[in-house]
Design a protein around this motif. Structure first.
Motif, short mmCIF file in Angstrom:
data_model
loop_
_atom_site.label_atom_id
_atom_site.label_comp_id
_atom_site.label_asym_id
_atom_site.label_seq_id
_atom_site.Cartn_x
_atom_site.Cartn_y
_atom_site.Cartn_z
N VAL A 280 0.85 -1.20 0.00
CA VAL A 280 0.00 0.00 0.00
C VAL A 280 0.89 1.24 0.00
O VAL A 280 1.83 1.32 0.79
CB VAL A 280 -0.90 0.03 1.26
CG1 VAL A 280 -1.75 1.31 1.30
CG2 VAL A 280 -1.80 -1.20 1.31
N THR A 281 0.58 2.18 -0.87
CA THR A 281 1.27 3.47 -0.87
C THR A 281 0.25 4.58 -0.71
O THR A 281 -0.80 4.57 -1.36
CB THR A 281 2.06 3.68 -2.18
OG1 THR A 281 3.12 2.72 -2.25
CG2 THR A 281 2.66 5.07 -2.25
N ILE A 282 0.57 5.51 0.18
CA ILE A 282 -0.28 6.69 0.37
C ILE A 282 0.40 7.83 -0.39
O ILE A 282 1.50 8.24 -0.02
CB ILE A 282 -0.38 7.07 1.86
CG1 ILE A 282 -0.76 5.87 2.73
CG2 ILE A 282 -1.35 8.22 2.05
CD1 ILE A 282 -0.52 6.09 4.23
N ALA A 283 -0.24 8.30 -1.46
CA ALA A 283 0.34 9.41 -2.22
C ALA A 283 -0.18 10.73 -1.65
O ALA A 283 -1.38 10.87 -1.39
CB ALA A 283 -0.03 9.28 -3.69
N GLU A 284 0.74 11.66 -1.45
CA GLU A 284 0.39 12.94 -0.80
C GLU A 284 0.80 14.11 -1.69
O GLU A 284 1.86 14.72 -1.49
CB GLU A 284 1.10 13.02 0.56
CG GLU A 284 0.58 11.97 1.54
CD GLU A 284 1.61 11.58 2.61
OE1 GLU A 284 2.82 11.75 2.37
OE2 GLU A 284 1.19 11.10 3.66
N PRO A 285 -0.07 14.43 -2.68
CA PRO A 285 0.28 15.56 -3.55
C PRO A 285 0.15 16.90 -2.84
O PRO A 285 -0.69 17.06 -1.95
CB PRO A 285 -0.76 15.48 -4.67
CG PRO A 285 -1.47 14.18 -4.52
CD PRO A 285 -1.33 13.79 -3.08
N GLY A 286 0.99 17.86 -3.27
CA GLY A 286 0.74 19.26 -2.94
C GLY A 286 -0.25 19.77 -3.98
O GLY A 286 -1.05 19.00 -4.50
N PRO B 89 -0.05 17.14 -12.90
CA PRO B 89 -0.65 15.80 -12.74
C PRO B 89 -0.03 14.74 -13.64
O PRO B 89 0.03 13.57 -13.27
CB PRO B 89 -2.13 16.03 -13.08
CG PRO B 89 -2.21 17.35 -13.75
CD PRO B 89 -1.03 18.16 -13.30
N VAL B 90 0.47 15.15 -14.81
CA VAL B 90 1.07 14.17 -15.73
C VAL B 90 2.38 13.64 -15.14
O VAL B 90 2.66 12.44 -15.15
CB VAL B 90 1.30 14.82 -17.12
CG1 VAL B 90 2.06 13.87 -18.04
CG2 VAL B 90 -0.04 15.22 -17.73
N ARG B 91 3.17 14.55 -14.58
CA ARG B 91 4.42 14.12 -13.94
C ARG B 91 4.14 13.32 -12.67
O ARG B 91 4.82 12.34 -12.38
CB ARG B 91 5.29 15.33 -13.62
CG ARG B 91 5.94 15.88 -14.87
CD ARG B 91 6.67 17.17 -14.56
NE ARG B 91 7.50 17.53 -15.70
CZ ARG B 91 8.81 17.73 -15.63
NH1 ARG B 91 9.45 17.62 -14.50
NH2 ARG B 91 9.49 18.05 -16.71
N ALA B 92 3.15 13.76 -11.91
CA ALA B 92 2.78 13.02 -10.69
C ALA B 92 2.36 11.59 -11.05
O ALA B 92 2.70 10.63 -10.35
CB ALA B 92 1.66 13.75 -9.95
N ALA B 93 1.64 11.47 -12.15
CA ALA B 93 1.19 10.14 -12.59
C ALA B 93 2.39 9.25 -12.91
O ALA B 93 2.43 8.07 -12.55
CB ALA B 93 0.30 10.28 -13.83
N ALA B 94 3.40 9.82 -13.57
CA ALA B 94 4.60 9.05 -13.92
C ALA B 94 5.32 8.58 -12.64
O ALA B 94 5.82 7.45 -12.58
CB ALA B 94 5.53 9.89 -14.78
N VAL B 95 5.36 9.44 -11.64
CA VAL B 95 6.01 9.07 -10.38
C VAL B 95 5.24 7.94 -9.70
O VAL B 95 5.83 6.96 -9.23
CB VAL B 95 6.11 10.30 -9.44
CG1 VAL B 95 6.66 9.88 -8.08
CG2 VAL B 95 7.00 11.38 -10.05
N ILE B 96 3.93 8.04 -9.69
CA ILE B 96 3.12 6.99 -9.06
C ILE B 96 3.32 5.66 -9.79
O ILE B 96 3.47 4.61 -9.16
CB ILE B 96 1.62 7.40 -9.04
CG1 ILE B 96 1.43 8.56 -8.05
CG2 ILE B 96 0.73 6.22 -8.68
CD1 ILE B 96 0.08 9.23 -8.12
#
Ligand code: NAP
Length: 298
Positions: free
Chosen positions: A193-199, A242-249
């Motif tokens: 499980v990973t909890i993603a915490e975006p700014g 969001p596109v970069r955040a998606a790649a990181v996830i």
């Protein structure tokens, strides 16, 4: 780099062409923002994705571009029948779910005293109970296979709280605790499980998706009122992509040992560090008081 095993991602690179082993994702809330970006990222790199949304028509165009690797499904996290139906359909079409992303969620602006009961319950229904509903539908398959990756999209606002967004923070703090417990329970079953915490991500979160109380109490004008305005004003100007955040996830999902928590964006990083400093400062400043609550040692 805090987790040396996970490299900063580039463009999606996996070759197209689905096989039995091609990863299968189910993502909630794909009509816009981060959920849509994640679905697109996974599809571009060749994975299979159940692209879900409250209104399936909002994702049929995206899914159509990826043939039989994409499944556009209606899934409203507050409607248990739609949750069950979408999970069953995905498992039937693709054989399983390897990656679940609980992304659907929204914000609500109100000072705590201004919060309207029905709206607050709706918020919890989506941001907390909706996640539980999807988890309960997906976990049996993951447990049976002793494999799976779950990403719960929390927020930097799941670690620190501010005026005007108290109820949103309450739901994301709830999601943090729930996810941490879940992680401990399912790790021995092969599920991470990973909890993603975006700014601040440049999505519809602070724009068309934002809800707010009609009740406005003048006494909160300088606190919640001001932050209400500044939160709305930031829409379209957030630093996070969001596109970069998606790649990181996606990179984290691929990792052998995904982290339990993952901050997304420099603003989240700075805010989380400041929050930790404040918390540690308070804990240390009151150490004598805290320990004075212990029973006398015999
Ligand atoms: P967004 O563009 O508003 O997307 C939110 C998505 O959630 C939309 O697709 C929306 O669908 C969906 N949704 C809302 N209620 C739903 C329900 N009952 N069932 C299924 N889907 C539902 O905002 P976003 O930034 O991408 O938000 C994604 C996640 O990131 C949320 O959990 C949010 O709290 C979190 N987050 C965002 C930020 C930020 O600054 N953007 C920061 C931290 C965390 P509809 O089109 O049907 O409404």
């Amino acid at each position: 780099m805090t987790n040396g095993a996970i490299a900063v991602p580039n463009e999606p690179s996996r070759a197209a062409g689905a096989t039995e082993g091609t990863p299968v994702w189910l993502i909630t809330g794909c009509s816009s923002g981060l959920g849509r970006a994640l679905a697109e990222h996974a599809l571009k790199r060749g994975d299979r994705v159940a692209v879900t949304a409250r209104d399936a028509a909002s994702v049929t165009g995206l899914a159509a571009a990826y043939g039989d690797r994409a499944l556009a499904l209606r899934l409203d996290v507050t409607d248990p029948e739609s949750v069950t139906a979408a999970v069953e359909r995905c498992e039937k079409e693709f054989g399983r779910i390897d990656v679940l992303v609980n992304n659907a969620g929204y914000g609500y602006l109100a000072a705590i005293e201004e919060g309207e009961d029905a709206a607050v319950r709706d918020l919890y229904d989506t941001n907390v109970h909706g996640v539980v509903s999807v988890l309960k539908a997906v976990l049996p398959g993951m447990r049976a296979r002793r494999a799976g990756r779950i990403v719960n999209i929390s927020s930097f606002g799941g670690l620190a709280a501010f005026a005007a967004t108290g109820y949103y923070h309450a739901t994301k703090f709830a999601l943090e605790g729930l996810s941490e417990s879940l992680a401990a329970e399912v790790a021995p079953l092969g599920i991470a499980v990973t909890i993603a915490e975006p700014g601040g991500l440049r999505t519809q979160w602070a724009g068309t998706s934002m809800r707010q109380s009609k009740t406005l109490l003048p006494d909160y004008e300088q606190t919640a009122g001001e932050r209400r305005s500044s939160t709305l004003a930031v829409s379209g100007r957030q630093p996070g992509d969001p596109v970069r955040a998606a790649a990181v996830i996606a990179a984290v999902v691929d990792a052998e040992k995904p982290p339990l928590r993952l901050l997304l964006g420099s603003d989240a990083l700075a805010g989380a560090r400041a929050r930790l400093d404040r918390l540690r400062g308070e804990i240390d400043a009151n150490e004598a008081l805290t320990t004075s609550a212990d029973r006398e040692q015999a």
